[in-house]
Design a protein around this motif. Structure first.
Motif, PDB file in Angstrom:
ATOM      1  N   ASP A 108      12.225 -74.157 -77.662  1.00 32.99           N
ATOM      2  CA  ASP A 108      12.040 -74.092 -76.170  1.00 32.99           C
ATOM      3  C   ASP A 108      13.378 -73.358 -75.472  1.00 32.99           C
ATOM      4  OD1 ASP A 108       9.763 -75.203 -75.683  1.00 32.99           O
ATOM      5  OD2 ASP A 108      10.165 -76.959 -74.692  1.00 32.99           O
ATOM      6  N   ASP A 109      14.401 -73.630 -75.999  1.00 37.91           N
ATOM      7  CA  ASP A 109      15.641 -72.886 -75.720  1.00 37.91           C
ATOM      8  C   ASP A 109      16.742 -72.830 -76.729  1.00 37.91           C
ATOM      9  OD1 ASP A 109      17.096 -75.206 -75.350  1.00 37.91           O
ATOM     10  OD2 ASP A 109      15.892 -75.454 -73.376  1.00 37.91           O
ATOM     11  N   ALA A 110      17.841 -72.060 -76.331  1.00 44.97           N
ATOM     12  CA  ALA A 110      18.867 -71.888 -77.470  1.00 44.97           C
ATOM     13  C   ALA A 110      19.676 -73.436 -77.840  1.00 44.97           C
ATOM     14  CB  ALA A 110      19.989 -70.940 -76.881  1.00 44.97           C
ATOM     15  N   GLU A 111      19.727 -74.322 -76.810  1.00 40.45           N
ATOM     16  CA  GLU A 111      20.427 -75.427 -77.184  1.00 40.45           C
ATOM     17  C   GLU A 111      19.626 -76.258 -77.904  1.00 40.45           C
ATOM     18  OE1 GLU A 111      19.867 -73.967 -74.020  1.00 40.45           O
ATOM     19  OE2 GLU A 111      22.085 -73.567 -73.345  1.00 40.45           O
ATOM     20  N   GLY A 169      21.997 -67.947 -94.420  1.00 46.92           N
ATOM     21  CA  GLY A 169      22.241 -66.462 -93.632  1.00 46.92           C
ATOM     22  C   GLY A 169      21.254 -66.110 -92.868  1.00 46.92           C
ATOM     23  N   GLU A 170      21.469 -65.462 -91.742  1.00 49.56           N
ATOM     24  CA  GLU A 170      20.863 -64.937 -90.738  1.00 49.56           C
ATOM     25  C   GLU A 170      20.021 -63.494 -91.215  1.00 49.56           C
ATOM     26  OE1 GLU A 170      22.754 -64.122 -87.135  1.00 49.56           O
ATOM     27  OE2 GLU A 170      22.072 -66.143 -86.404  1.00 49.56           O
ATOM     28  N   VAL A 171      18.904 -63.518 -91.180  1.00 46.71           N
ATOM     29  CA  VAL A 171      17.790 -62.207 -91.700  1.00 46.71           C
ATOM     30  C   VAL A 171      18.111 -61.419 -90.255  1.00 46.71           C
ATOM     31  CG1 VAL A 171      15.719 -61.434 -92.166  1.00 46.71           C
ATOM     32  CG2 VAL A 171      16.394 -63.557 -93.252  1.00 46.71           C
ATOM     33  N   SER A 172      17.920 -61.847 -89.187  1.00 49.79           N
ATOM     34  CA  SER A 172      18.167 -61.222 -87.847  1.00 49.79           C
ATOM     35  C   SER A 172      18.919 -62.031 -86.849  1.00 49.79           C
ATOM     36  CB  SER A 172      16.492 -61.126 -87.158  1.00 49.79           C
ATOM     37  OG  SER A 172      15.397 -60.566 -88.031  1.00 49.79           O
ATOM     38  N   PRO A 173      19.464 -61.551 -85.866  1.00 47.39           N
ATOM     39  CA  PRO A 173      20.138 -62.081 -84.997  1.00 47.39           C
ATOM     40  C   PRO A 173      19.365 -63.006 -84.449  1.00 47.39           C
ATOM     41  CG  PRO A 173      20.459 -59.623 -84.436  1.00 47.39           C
ATOM     42  CD  PRO A 173      19.418 -60.083 -85.559  1.00 47.39           C
ATOM     43  N   ALA A 174      20.117 -64.413 -83.837  1.00 45.80           N
ATOM     44  CA  ALA A 174      18.985 -65.262 -83.060  1.00 45.80           C
ATOM     45  C   ALA A 174      18.399 -64.655 -81.803  1.00 45.80           C
ATOM     46  CB  ALA A 174      19.765 -66.311 -82.717  1.00 45.80           C
ATOM     47  N   TYR A 175      17.172 -64.834 -81.574  1.00 43.64           N
ATOM     48  CA  TYR A 175      16.351 -64.561 -80.312  1.00 43.64           C
ATOM     49  C   TYR A 175      16.563 -65.618 -79.379  1.00 43.64           C
ATOM     50  CZ  TYR A 175      14.007 -60.800 -83.125  1.00 43.64           C
ATOM     51  OH  TYR A 175      13.837 -59.660 -83.925  1.00 43.64           O
ATOM     52  N   THR A 176      16.782 -65.608 -78.091  1.00 39.17           N
ATOM     53  CA  THR A 176      16.791 -66.310 -76.901  1.00 39.17           C
ATOM     54  C   THR A 176      15.367 -66.450 -76.166  1.00 39.17           C
ATOM     55  OG1 THR A 176      17.559 -64.883 -75.501  1.00 39.17           O
ATOM     56  CG2 THR A 176      19.209 -66.146 -76.733  1.00 39.17           C
ATOM     57  N   GLU A 177      15.145 -67.562 -75.564  1.00 39.20           N
ATOM     58  CA  GLU A 177      14.015 -67.842 -74.841  1.00 39.20           C
ATOM     59  C   GLU A 177      13.933 -66.622 -73.745  1.00 39.20           C
ATOM     60  OE1 GLU A 177      16.937 -70.275 -72.726  1.00 39.20           O
ATOM     61  OE2 GLU A 177      16.391 -69.847 -74.849  1.00 39.20           O
ATOM     62  N   LEU A 178      12.794 -66.311 -73.440  1.00 37.58           N
ATOM     63  CA  LEU A 178      12.555 -65.218 -72.284  1.00 37.58           C
ATOM     64  C   LEU A 178      12.493 -65.861 -71.036  1.00 37.58           C
ATOM     65  CD1 LEU A 178      11.495 -62.415 -71.992  1.00 37.58           C
ATOM     66  CD2 LEU A 178       9.245 -63.208 -72.040  1.00 37.58           C
ATOM     67  N   ARG A 179      13.242 -65.153 -70.093  1.00 34.57           N
ATOM     68  CA  ARG A 179      13.198 -65.259 -68.822  1.00 34.57           C
ATOM     69  C   ARG A 179      12.616 -64.100 -67.862  1.00 34.57           C
ATOM     70  NH1 ARG A 179      19.837 -66.683 -67.396  1.00 34.57           N
ATOM     71  NH2 ARG A 179      19.620 -68.668 -68.543  1.00 34.57           N
ATOM     72  N   SER A 180      11.818 -64.513 -67.077  1.00 39.15           N
ATOM     73  CA  SER A 180      11.064 -63.526 -66.191  1.00 39.15           C
ATOM     74  C   SER A 180      11.607 -63.780 -64.875  1.00 39.15           C
ATOM     75  CB  SER A 180       9.389 -63.871 -66.084  1.00 39.15           C
ATOM     76  OG  SER A 180       8.760 -63.652 -67.161  1.00 39.15           O
ATOM     77  N   ASP A 181      12.023 -62.397 -64.184  1.00 42.52           N
ATOM     78  CA  ASP A 181      12.633 -62.173 -63.109  1.00 42.52           C
ATOM     79  C   ASP A 181      11.277 -62.337 -62.026  1.00 42.52           C
ATOM     80  OD1 ASP A 181      15.025 -60.965 -61.440  1.00 42.52           O
ATOM     81  OD2 ASP A 181      12.975 -59.974 -60.584  1.00 42.52           O
ATOM     82  N   ASP A 182      11.841 -63.179 -60.830  1.00 39.16           N
ATOM     83  CA  ASP A 182      10.865 -63.579 -59.810  1.00 39.16           C
ATOM     84  C   ASP A 182      10.132 -62.308 -59.239  1.00 39.16           C
ATOM     85  OD1 ASP A 182      11.118 -66.288 -60.565  1.00 39.16           O
ATOM     86  OD2 ASP A 182      12.584 -66.558 -58.935  1.00 39.16           O
ATOM     87  N   ALA A 183      10.817 -61.390 -58.583  1.00 40.90           N
ATOM     88  CA  ALA A 183      10.414 -60.380 -57.816  1.00 40.90           C
ATOM     89  C   ALA A 183       9.561 -59.265 -58.683  1.00 40.90           C
ATOM     90  CB  ALA A 183      11.534 -59.660 -57.202  1.00 40.90           C
ATOM     91  N   THR A 242       8.236 -67.613 -74.016  1.00 43.16           N
ATOM     92  CA  THR A 242       8.655 -67.463 -75.561  1.00 43.16           C
ATOM     93  C   THR A 242       9.882 -68.441 -76.135  1.00 43.16           C
ATOM     94  OG1 THR A 242      10.433 -65.871 -75.521  1.00 43.16           O
ATOM     95  CG2 THR A 242       8.287 -64.919 -75.165  1.00 43.16           C
ATOM     96  N   LEU A 243       9.581 -68.602 -77.233  1.00 37.69           N
ATOM     97  CA  LEU A 243      10.746 -69.489 -77.781  1.00 37.69           C
ATOM     98  C   LEU A 243      11.848 -68.942 -78.439  1.00 37.69           C
ATOM     99  CD1 LEU A 243       7.945 -71.897 -79.884  1.00 37.69           C
ATOM    100  CD2 LEU A 243       9.200 -72.261 -77.699  1.00 37.69           C
ATOM    101  N   ALA A 244      13.052 -69.534 -78.219  1.00 35.87           N
ATOM    102  CA  ALA A 244      14.263 -69.160 -78.914  1.00 35.87           C
ATOM    103  C   ALA A 244      13.972 -69.164 -80.660  1.00 35.87           C
ATOM    104  CB  ALA A 244      15.394 -70.071 -78.692  1.00 35.87           C
ATOM    105  N   LEU A 245      14.405 -68.507 -81.323  1.00 34.74           N
ATOM    106  CA  LEU A 245      14.257 -68.202 -82.689  1.00 34.74           C
ATOM    107  C   LEU A 245      15.584 -67.970 -83.734  1.00 34.74           C
ATOM    108  CD1 LEU A 245      12.043 -67.382 -85.059  1.00 34.74           C
ATOM    109  CD2 LEU A 245      12.522 -64.849 -84.281  1.00 34.74           C
ATOM    110  N   ALA A 246      15.615 -68.706 -84.797  1.00 32.56           N
ATOM    111  CA  ALA A 246      16.378 -68.471 -85.723  1.00 32.56           C
ATOM    112  C   ALA A 246      15.767 -67.710 -87.147  1.00 32.56           C
ATOM    113  CB  ALA A 246      17.324 -69.418 -86.042  1.00 32.56           C
ATOM    114  N   ASP A 247      16.040 -66.933 -87.459  1.00 27.05           N
ATOM    115  CA  ASP A 247      15.257 -66.308 -88.653  1.00 27.05           C
ATOM    116  C   ASP A 247      16.252 -66.119 -89.847  1.00 27.05           C
ATOM    117  OD1 ASP A 247      13.920 -64.683 -90.498  1.00 27.05           O
ATOM    118  OD2 ASP A 247      14.125 -62.769 -89.183  1.00 27.05           O
ATOM    119  N   LEU A 248      15.907 -67.297 -90.856  1.00 28.74           N
ATOM    120  CA  LEU A 248      17.024 -67.580 -91.964  1.00 28.74           C
ATOM    121  C   LEU A 248      16.487 -67.532 -93.161  1.00 28.74           C
ATOM    122  CD1 LEU A 248      18.026 -71.234 -90.446  1.00 28.74           C
ATOM    123  CD2 LEU A 248      19.242 -68.844 -89.855  1.00 28.74           C
ATOM    124  N   ALA A 249      17.479 -66.979 -93.945  1.00 29.08           N
ATOM    125  CA  ALA A 249      17.312 -67.110 -95.419  1.00 29.08           C
ATOM    126  C   ALA A 249      18.241 -67.910 -96.242  1.00 29.08           C
ATOM    127  CB  ALA A 249      17.500 -65.464 -95.946  1.00 29.08           C
TER     128      ALA A 249
END
Length: 393
Positions: free
Chosen positions: A237-240, A267-281, A159-166
């Motif tokens: 792709d990521d927060a940076e 302004g932010e409508v929602s807090p920023a979403y970061t990209e998803l990490r999947s745990d290997d195991a 998934t992608l990092a996201l900024a939700d702005l007004a």
């Protein structure tokens, strides 16, 4: 797997009923009172100790069963989209999460688990999980997971990092014919900003996206608009990378205000979403479980090619080892956020996804709990306060 299967099959009809009831009564972010109560009541009926209104969110809850040292969190989402209802299939997420939690509770004593099913509101907009994370709701959790419907099965969802702005532009009213020079056109400011954003697209980095709507643009054709608003999503792709995109987008917003003599705020409508990490195991265990029940997930080498969006589960995955696989259903070519997907989310194929998602998710957690090395990693990590350990990307 046999014990988990028996439990899921025992409650299967209840899970499908819950999925259909949530689907039939779509509720928007932070307004999911019916769905939240329905799920919390179902957990209480299965012997879970349920706490409602957690993290200062009326429609968030947690149900707990077992007392083991390995705390496993299963997430249930249930918010819908404006106008098109459950076009992201959160009714399936809710029912599958419920089923996975109940199945794990049936083996909690044998596996040394504390099973926690969290009702997490406002994923589509509002960042419910981000707020819950910030407020300590998941402190001490060893691992977490959920399944999300899609037209195909994917284990390591990207998934992608996201900024939700007004973005609000403020100008000055005037008669559009008799004295337009006395006005400052906020609608024009929004237009200039959007043109600038459109031109910016040529120079976006790979993985960066932006898209939005005009939510306010004036009141009457003969009144120079004194207020206008844009609602925009920025993704990367990521927060940076998202931070770099946000800086360029801010220049475009400022250009609209400067060109028209207006002022603007972002302004932010929602807090920023970061990209998803999947745990290997966890991902490996889920893949094995999904294949064992007849699912055919996308091959690992093709997972990065699957179209993607954003989720507040990304923020959780940076703090807690997590998985967020996609569970496939038949959609006749429809994709999420289309009305046709809304219809598919209450089909027989969707009902199969509820069962299979519940079983595969529960089996994945059970497999990790039975692996001494992985169990020790997760318990130790949780005891030391979490944070990224590099275990999964």
């Amino acid at each position: 797997m046999e014990a988990l299967t028996g439990t899921v099959d025992r409650v299967h009809s209840d899970l499908i009923s819950i999925s259909h009831e949530v689907h039939a009564r779509p509720e928007l972010a932070f307004e999911e009172h019916f769905a939240s109560a329905l799920l919390a009541d179902a957990l209480a009926g299965q012997g879970f100790a349920v706490e409602r209104g957690i993290a200062d969110l009326d429609t968030a809850f947690v149900g707990r069963s077992g007392t083991g040292p390995l705390r496993v969190a299963v997430f249930a989402e249930y918010d819908a989209l404006p106008g098109i209802g459950h076009a992201c299939g959160h009714n399936i997420i809710a029912a599958a999460g419920l089923g996975a939690g109940i199945a794990l509770a049936s083996v909690a004593d044998d596996l040394g688990l504390t099973v926690e099913v969290y009702g997490t509101p406002a994923e589509e907009s509002g960042g419910g999980k981000v707020l819950m994370l910030q407020r300590g709701a998941f402190d001490g959790v060893a691992c977490a997971g959920m399944v999300h419907p899609a037209p195909f099965d994917v284990v390591r969802t990207r998934t992608l990092a996201l900024a939700d702005l007004a973005i609000r532009f403020t100008g000055r009213e005037a008669h559009a014919s008799a004295a337009p020079w006395a006005g400052r056109n906020a609608g024009d400011a929004a237009t200039v900003a959007q043109v600038s954003l459109g031109l910016l697209r040529q120079h976006l980095e790979p993985g960066q996206q932006l898209h939005g709507i005009v939510s306010e643009g004036g009141t009457a054709p003969n009144v120079v608009p004194a207020a206008a608003e844009l609602l925009y999503y920025l993704r990367a792709d990521d927060a940076e990378s998202l931070g770099r995109l946000a800086a360029h987008a801010e220049d475009c917003f400022a250009a609209g205000a400067l060109a028209t003599g207006c002022t603007h705020t972002v302004g932010e409508v929602s807090p920023a979403y970061t990209e998803l990490r999947s745990d290997d195991a966890l991902a490996a265990a889920y893949r094995a479980a999904a294949v064992a029940i007849g699912r055919s997930p996308v091959a690992p080498e093709y997972e990065r090619l699957v179209p993607l969006g954003s989720t507040d589960m990304g923020n959780v995955s940076h703090a807690v080892p997590s998985i967020h696989p996609l569970i496939g259903l038949e959609t006749d070519g429809a994709v999420t956020h289309q009305p046709e997907f809304t219809a598919a989310a209450a089909s027989e194929s969707a009902d199969r996804a509820v069962r299979d998602g519940a079983l595969a998710l529960a089996a994945a957690f059970a497999a990790v709990a039975e692996d001494e090395d992985e169990r020790a990693r997760l318990v130790t990590r949780a005891a030391h306060g979490g944070g990224s350990d590099g275990g999964g990307r």
